[in-house]
Structure formats: C-alpha cells, structure tokens
Scaffold this motif. Sequence first.
Motif, PDB file in Angstrom:
ATOM      1  N   ARG A 127       0.846  -1.194   0.000  1.00 31.09           N
ATOM      2  CA  ARG A 127       0.000   0.000   0.000  1.00 31.09           C
ATOM      3  C   ARG A 127       0.877   1.237   0.000  1.00 31.09           C
ATOM      4  NH1 ARG A 127      -4.931   0.970   4.158  1.00 31.09           N
ATOM      5  NH2 ARG A 127      -5.919   2.639   3.002  1.00 31.09           N
ATOM      6  N   VAL A 128       0.466   2.246  -0.759  1.00 28.44           N
ATOM      7  CA  VAL A 128       1.200   3.508  -0.823  1.00 28.44           C
ATOM      8  C   VAL A 128       0.424   4.556  -0.040  1.00 28.44           C
ATOM      9  CG1 VAL A 128       2.119   5.307  -2.325  1.00 28.44           C
ATOM     10  CG2 VAL A 128       2.166   2.916  -3.075  1.00 28.44           C
ATOM     11  N   PHE A 129       1.094   5.189   0.903  1.00 24.41           N
ATOM     12  CA  PHE A 129       0.509   6.268   1.691  1.00 24.41           C
ATOM     13  C   PHE A 129       1.117   7.584   1.225  1.00 24.41           C
ATOM     14  CE2 PHE A 129       0.196   2.533   4.381  1.00 24.41           C
ATOM     15  CZ  PHE A 129      -1.089   2.622   4.903  1.00 24.41           C
ATOM     16  N   ILE A 130       0.281   8.563   0.968  1.00 22.87           N
ATOM     17  CA  ILE A 130       0.740   9.907   0.606  1.00 22.87           C
ATOM     18  C   ILE A 130       0.552  10.772   1.843  1.00 22.87           C
ATOM     19  CG2 ILE A 130       0.436  11.873  -0.938  1.00 22.87           C
ATOM     20  CD1 ILE A 130       1.180   9.324  -2.437  1.00 22.87           C
ATOM     21  N   ILE A 131       1.647  11.348   2.326  1.00 13.65           N
ATOM     22  CA  ILE A 131       1.562  12.166   3.534  1.00 13.65           C
ATOM     23  C   ILE A 131       2.162  13.545   3.273  1.00 13.65           C
ATOM     24  CG2 ILE A 131       1.597  10.189   5.093  1.00 13.65           C
ATOM     25  CD1 ILE A 131       4.556  10.848   5.646  1.00 13.65           C
ATOM     26  N   ASN A 132       1.699  14.502   4.057  1.00 13.39           N
ATOM     27  CA  ASN A 132       2.243  15.849   3.991  1.00 13.39           C
ATOM     28  C   ASN A 132       3.620  15.813   4.646  1.00 13.39           C
ATOM     29  OD1 ASN A 132       2.830  18.581   4.257  1.00 13.39           O
ATOM     30  ND2 ASN A 132       0.694  19.119   4.600  1.00 13.39           N
ATOM     31  N   ASN A 133       4.635  16.250   3.926  1.00  8.44           N
ATOM     32  CA  ASN A 133       6.014  16.199   4.397  1.00  8.44           C
ATOM     33  C   ASN A 133       6.351  17.527   5.060  1.00  8.44           C
ATOM     34  OD1 ASN A 133       8.510  14.999   4.759  1.00  8.44           O
ATOM     35  ND2 ASN A 133       9.317  15.799   2.850  1.00  8.44           N
ATOM     36  N   GLN A 134       6.066  17.636   6.337  1.00  7.50           N
ATOM     37  CA  GLN A 134       6.237  18.895   7.050  1.00  7.50           C
ATOM     38  C   GLN A 134       7.648  19.036   7.589  1.00  7.50           C
ATOM     39  OE1 GLN A 134       3.204  18.746  10.016  1.00  7.50           O
ATOM     40  NE2 GLN A 134       1.553  18.787   8.533  1.00  7.50           N
ATOM     41  N   ALA A 135       8.218  20.221   7.358  1.00  2.00           N
ATOM     42  CA  ALA A 135       9.545  20.517   7.897  1.00  2.00           C
ATOM     43  C   ALA A 135       9.407  20.775   9.392  1.00  2.00           C
ATOM     44  CB  ALA A 135      10.137  21.729   7.198  1.00  2.00           C
ATOM     45  N   GLU A 136      10.142  20.009  10.185  1.00  2.00           N
ATOM     46  CA  GLU A 136      10.062  20.154  11.634  1.00  2.00           C
ATOM     47  C   GLU A 136      11.377  20.646  12.223  1.00  2.00           C
ATOM     48  OE1 GLU A 136      12.451  17.435  10.827  1.00  2.00           O
ATOM     49  OE2 GLU A 136      10.486  16.846  10.149  1.00  2.00           O
ATOM     50  N   GLY A 137      12.340  20.897  11.367  1.00  2.00           N
ATOM     51  CA  GLY A 137      13.610  21.422  11.837  1.00  2.00           C
ATOM     52  C   GLY A 137      14.689  20.381  12.071  1.00  2.00           C
ATOM     53  N   TYR A 138      14.350  19.097  11.974  1.00  2.00           N
ATOM     54  CA  TYR A 138      15.328  18.034  12.211  1.00  2.00           C
ATOM     55  C   TYR A 138      15.908  17.468  10.918  1.00  2.00           C
ATOM     56  CZ  TYR A 138      13.516  18.090  16.961  1.00  2.00           C
ATOM     57  OH  TYR A 138      13.128  18.476  18.216  1.00  2.00           O
ATOM     58  N   GLY A 139      15.354  17.843   9.774  1.00  2.00           N
ATOM     59  CA  GLY A 139      15.845  17.352   8.501  1.00  2.00           C
ATOM     60  C   GLY A 139      15.218  16.054   8.040  1.00  2.00           C
ATOM     61  N   ILE A 140      14.301  15.499   8.846  1.00  2.00           N
ATOM     62  CA  ILE A 140      13.644  14.249   8.473  1.00  2.00           C
ATOM     63  C   ILE A 140      12.887  14.424   7.162  1.00  2.00           C
ATOM     64  CG2 ILE A 140      11.917  12.529   9.151  1.00  2.00           C
ATOM     65  CD1 ILE A 140      14.358  12.469  10.963  1.00  2.00           C
ATOM     66  N   ASP A 141      12.282  15.593   6.987  1.00  2.00           N
ATOM     67  CA  ASP A 141      11.512  15.855   5.768  1.00  2.00           C
ATOM     68  C   ASP A 141      12.386  15.720   4.530  1.00  2.00           C
ATOM     69  OD1 ASP A 141      12.770  18.195   6.878  1.00  2.00           O
ATOM     70  OD2 ASP A 141      11.732  19.393   5.364  1.00  2.00           O
ATOM     71  N   ASP A 156       3.576  23.310   0.788  1.00  2.00           N
ATOM     72  CA  ASP A 156       3.529  21.933   1.282  1.00  2.00           C
ATOM     73  C   ASP A 156       4.176  20.991   0.276  1.00  2.00           C
ATOM     74  OD1 ASP A 156       2.173  22.757   3.514  1.00  2.00           O
ATOM     75  OD2 ASP A 156       0.206  22.091   2.805  1.00  2.00           O
ATOM     76  N   GLU A 157       4.890  20.008   0.793  1.00  2.79           N
ATOM     77  CA  GLU A 157       5.446  18.943  -0.019  1.00  2.79           C
ATOM     78  C   GLU A 157       4.811  17.638   0.446  1.00  2.79           C
ATOM     79  OE1 GLU A 157       9.685  18.879   0.288  1.00  2.79           O
ATOM     80  OE2 GLU A 157       9.914  20.528  -1.101  1.00  2.79           O
ATOM     81  N   TYR A 158       4.783  16.670  -0.452  1.00  3.04           N
ATOM     82  CA  TYR A 158       4.177  15.382  -0.140  1.00  3.04           C
ATOM     83  C   TYR A 158       5.176  14.265  -0.401  1.00  3.04           C
ATOM     84  CZ  TYR A 158       0.000  18.156   0.028  1.00  3.04           C
ATOM     85  OH  TYR A 158      -0.916  19.119   0.360  1.00  3.04           O
ATOM     86  N   VAL A 159       5.056  13.210   0.407  1.00  5.31           N
ATOM     87  CA  VAL A 159       5.929  12.051   0.300  1.00  5.31           C
ATOM     88  C   VAL A 159       5.056  10.806   0.158  1.00  5.31           C
ATOM     89  CG1 VAL A 159       7.615  10.630   1.540  1.00  5.31           C
ATOM     90  CG2 VAL A 159       7.757  13.092   1.668  1.00  5.31           C
ATOM     91  N   ALA A 160       5.480   9.900  -0.723  1.00  3.50           N
ATOM     92  CA  ALA A 160       4.826   8.607  -0.862  1.00  3.50           C
ATOM     93  C   ALA A 160       5.672   7.581  -0.124  1.00  3.50           C
ATOM     94  CB  ALA A 160       4.699   8.218  -2.323  1.00  3.50           C
ATOM     95  N   ILE A 161       5.043   6.859   0.785  1.00  4.41           N
ATOM     96  CA  ILE A 161       5.718   5.781   1.512  1.00  4.41           C
ATOM     97  C   ILE A 161       5.003   4.484   1.123  1.00  4.41           C
ATOM     98  CG2 ILE A 161       6.279   4.772   3.755  1.00  4.41           C
ATOM     99  CD1 ILE A 161       6.337   7.594   4.895  1.00  4.41           C
ATOM    100  N   THR A 162       5.770   3.545   0.565  1.00  2.00           N
ATOM    101  CA  THR A 162       5.212   2.248   0.154  1.00  2.00           C
ATOM    102  C   THR A 162       5.458   1.251   1.277  1.00  2.00           C
ATOM    103  OG1 THR A 162       5.708   2.769  -2.143  1.00  2.00           O
ATOM    104  CG2 THR A 162       5.240   0.470  -1.629  1.00  2.00           C
ATOM    105  N   CYS A 163       4.361   0.700   1.798  1.00  2.00           N
ATOM    106  CA  CYS A 163       4.431  -0.240   2.923  1.00  2.00           C
ATOM    107  C   CYS A 163       4.038  -1.643   2.436  1.00  2.00           C
ATOM    108  CB  CYS A 163       3.490   0.192   4.036  1.00  2.00           C
ATOM    109  SG  CYS A 163       3.843   1.825   4.719  1.00  2.00           S
ATOM    110  N   GLN A 164       4.620  -2.650   3.074  1.00  2.92           N
ATOM    111  CA  GLN A 164       4.317  -4.049   2.747  1.00  2.92           C
ATOM    112  C   GLN A 164       4.069  -4.843   4.015  1.00  2.92           C
ATOM    113  OE1 GLN A 164       7.772  -5.184   0.441  1.00  2.92           O
ATOM    114  NE2 GLN A 164       6.556  -5.024  -1.424  1.00  2.92           N
ATOM    115  N   ARG A 165       3.158  -5.815   3.894  1.00  3.83           N
ATOM    116  CA  ARG A 165       2.877  -6.731   5.019  1.00  3.83           C
ATOM    117  C   ARG A 165       3.762  -7.934   4.904  1.00  3.83           C
ATOM    118  NH1 ARG A 165      -1.490  -4.780   7.818  1.00  3.83           N
ATOM    119  NH2 ARG A 165      -3.047  -3.799   6.540  1.00  3.83           N
TER     120      ARG A 165
END
Length: 101
Positions: A24-38, A92-101
């Motif tokens: 499954r692909v999740f599209i999430i808002n990629n928010q800058a939080e100051g740590y560089g994770i985004d 806003d930027e968006y990131v797709a994260i592909t998850c697998q079971r």
Amino acid sequence: MRSLLALLPSAFIVAATAASAETRVFIINNQAEGYGIDQCLAKGEKCGAQVARTYCQSRDFAQASAYRRVDPDEITGSVPKSGANCSHGHCDEYVAITCQR
C-alpha cells in the motif's frame, strides 16, 4: 516425473503466499520540523528509512519498501494544485511511503 508432481503442491503454496502479500502507498504531507527528516524522506536518503519503517509499522505493515517526494500533480483529486498550499513562501510537499505486510 514423480518428484515433479511432489513439488507441484509446494509451488502453489509459494504462489499463494506471494499473492497474499499486501502493498500500500501512503501519501503524507512532508512537514519541515527542523530536524531534517523531511529532506531525508523527500530525497529517498538512508536517513529516512527508519521514519518510513516506523510509519508503516504504526499502520500494521511490516516494512517500508520505498519512500520518495511526490509532485502534487501525481496525486489525483485529493491535493489542491501547486500554490494553493503556500503560506509565507513555504509550500507543502508530499511524500509517498510504500508499505508491505
């Protein structure tokens, strides 16, 4: 010939197991939080792997197989056009994260 027939049931089991794997692909808002994770997620860098994996695991998936920045034009119907989510020079930027079971 007999050994071939003996292997046939196990081939069906392997095929059924592979078919039951859910991706499954999740599209999430990629928010800058100051740590560089985004940026780690958006650029697909190694530093984003743990965040993507944790995101998937929080939704009962075993692993994250991919993560990357998504252009809003790639998302149909759920995200306003570019410029609509901009405030104070930050869009806003968006990131797709592909998850697998």
